[in-house]
Design an enzyme around this catalytic site. Structure first.
Site, PDB file in Angstrom:
ATOM      1  N   LYS A 151      89.276  64.267  34.075  1.00 24.79           N
ATOM      2  CA  LYS A 151      89.170  65.722  34.210  1.00 24.79           C
ATOM      3  C   LYS A 151      89.652  66.377  32.927  1.00 24.79           C
ATOM      4  O   LYS A 151      90.813  66.212  32.529  1.00 24.79           O
ATOM      5  CB  LYS A 151      89.997  66.211  35.406  1.00 24.79           C
ATOM      6  CG  LYS A 151      89.953  67.727  35.561  1.00 24.79           C
ATOM      7  CD  LYS A 151      90.564  68.196  36.870  1.00 24.79           C
ATOM      8  CE  LYS A 151      90.546  69.715  36.940  1.00 24.79           C
ATOM      9  NZ  LYS A 151      91.107  70.218  38.199  1.00 24.79           N
ATOM     10  N   LYS A 204      96.133  74.553  31.044  1.00 26.37           N
ATOM     11  CA  LYS A 204      96.391  73.276  31.727  1.00 26.37           C
ATOM     12  C   LYS A 204      96.342  72.092  30.757  1.00 26.37           C
ATOM     13  O   LYS A 204      96.153  70.948  31.169  1.00 26.37           O
ATOM     14  CB  LYS A 204      95.399  73.118  32.884  1.00 26.37           C
ATOM     15  CG  LYS A 204      95.519  74.245  33.931  1.00 26.37           C
ATOM     16  CD  LYS A 204      94.760  73.960  35.224  1.00 26.37           C
ATOM     17  CE  LYS A 204      95.032  75.037  36.272  1.00 26.37           C
ATOM     18  NZ  LYS A 204      94.409  74.752  37.585  1.00 26.37           N
ATOM     19  N   LYS A 251      84.611  65.243  35.111  1.00 24.41           N
ATOM     20  CA  LYS A 251      84.551  66.691  35.341  1.00 24.41           C
ATOM     21  C   LYS A 251      84.979  67.432  34.100  1.00 24.41           C
ATOM     22  O   LYS A 251      86.039  67.082  33.560  1.00 24.41           O
ATOM     23  CB  LYS A 251      85.488  67.023  36.504  1.00 24.41           C
ATOM     24  CG  LYS A 251      85.586  68.479  36.834  1.00 24.41           C
ATOM     25  CD  LYS A 251      86.632  68.699  37.892  1.00 24.41           C
ATOM     26  CE  LYS A 251      86.758  70.178  38.151  1.00 24.41           C
ATOM     27  NZ  LYS A 251      87.892  70.514  38.942  1.00 24.41           N
TER      28      LYS A 251
END
Ligand code: PBG
Length: 338
Positions: free
Chosen positions: A203, A226, A257
């Site tokens: 991710k 993040k 992702k």
């Protein structure tokens, strides 16, 4: 890889097999069917928040009744799984994220509602603290730092409740280190040995998640970014190591992702590990494609083309907001696939 043998023209005319619809169907290398799709749905507990998400035209925040109807629709269309994302009330987002492991939070109520409505529909969950966190992060934040090990403990608590509510597939999307092993062993110990884990293994820290953060009400709340836990978009080797690590810790399936900007990672993961591999065509990808279609700049066929790219890149399936639309289109087209 087979070595292609190409006789010189005119013995080889590659257009021969492209001449008719049936010849093209017969020689298609990959297919897309409704069975390849996981449908992410948003469920809200806030009165009046249901309805269309402005940055994701055509995608709705649902009430619990809406989730039940979506489950029925998925079953009718042959979509094997839905993935539930909660839109939570502002006053229930705290720094301690306690609501994450409350059996009556909206995600857990939605799991039960979907399982009651269509027991065999596979229900996938999201495991991360962001819908319940006052500051929008996936983990606990103390003095600006995202805590790893304390977060993993909370994620385990959260997952155990989801499993009790009937979840079939856990979807840890948090990117903390060590979470897969912790989740796997907690499930074994608690008697949930058959609950599967689809790890958000690769991710990336992506701006393509913007519309999703609007959908779950996290957009204005996120403090900072993040990047200390999601992967740098520049890093392919690191993504492969993340997948290797998660499989070694017991992930049953892995995910890449976002999707389309990371097809190279999908192919590498599939070739290297041969494990069930999924891609998430995320909210920003949906917004770009749907937005361009609505503006009249692209034809709707582009949706199936975008999903075929994942199959060609080796993915077994795709999480996509286009799932119901595409499944319906595939049924109407009558081949059961594209
Ligand atoms: C959060 C989570 C995100 C998505 C799924 N789970 C957003 C994020 O990491 O900020 C993104 C999905 C999408 O953009 O469609 N744990």
């Amino acid at each position: 890889m087979a070595t292609p043998i190409i006789a010189p023209f005119p013995a080889t005319r590659l257009r021969r097999l492209r001449r008719t619809e049936n010849l093209r169907a017969l020689t298609a290398e990959v297919h897309l069917t409704a069975a390849d799709l996981i449908w992410p749905i948003f469920v809200t507990e806030v009165d009046g928040a249901e309805g269309e998400i402005p940055s994701m035209p055509g995608v709705q925040r649902l009430t619990l009744d809406g989730a039940r109807r979506a489950a029925q629709q998925a079953a009718e269309l042959g979509i094997p799984a839905v993935c539930i994302f909660p839109h939570t009330a502002a006053e229930l987002r705290t720094e301690g994220c306690e609501r994450a492991w409350d059996e009556n939070n909206i995600a857990n109520r939605a799991i039960r509602a979907v399982k009651e409505t269509v027991p065999d529909l596979a229900v996938m969950t999201d495991i991360a603290l962001d819908p319940y966190n006052a500051n929008g992060h996936d983990g606990f934040v103390v003095n600006g730092e995202i805590l790893n090990d304390e977060t993993v403990e909370a994620l385990v608590r959260m997952a155990l409740v989801q499993a009790e509510c009937g979840a079939d597939i856990l979807g840890p999307s948090d990117m903390m280190d060590g979470r897969i092993g912790a989740l796997r062993s907690a499930m074994e110990t608690a008697g949930h040995k058959d609950v599967a884990i689809l790890s958000y293994a690769a991710k990336f820290a992506s701006s393509f998640y913007g519309p999703f953060r609007d959908a779950v009400g996290a957009a204005g709340r996120l403090v900072g970014d993040k990047k200390t836990y999601q992967i740098n978009p520049a890093n392919r080797e690191e993504a492969i190591r993340c997948v290797a690590r998660d499989l070694a810790e017991g992930a049953d399936m892995v995910m890449v992702k976002p999707g389309m900007p990371y097809l190279d990672i999908c192919r590498a993961v599939r070739d290297q590990f041969g494990a069930p591999t999924f891609a998430y065509q995320v909210s920003g990808e949906y917004a770009m494609i749907e937005g361009a279609i609505r503006a009249g700049w692209l034809k709707r066929d582009v949706v199936v083309e975008s999903l075929l790219s994942f199959r060609r890149a080796g993915c077994d399936g795709v999480l996509t907001y286009f799932a119901p639309q595409v499944a319906e289109w595939l049924h109407r087209a009558g081949r059961g696939g594209a």
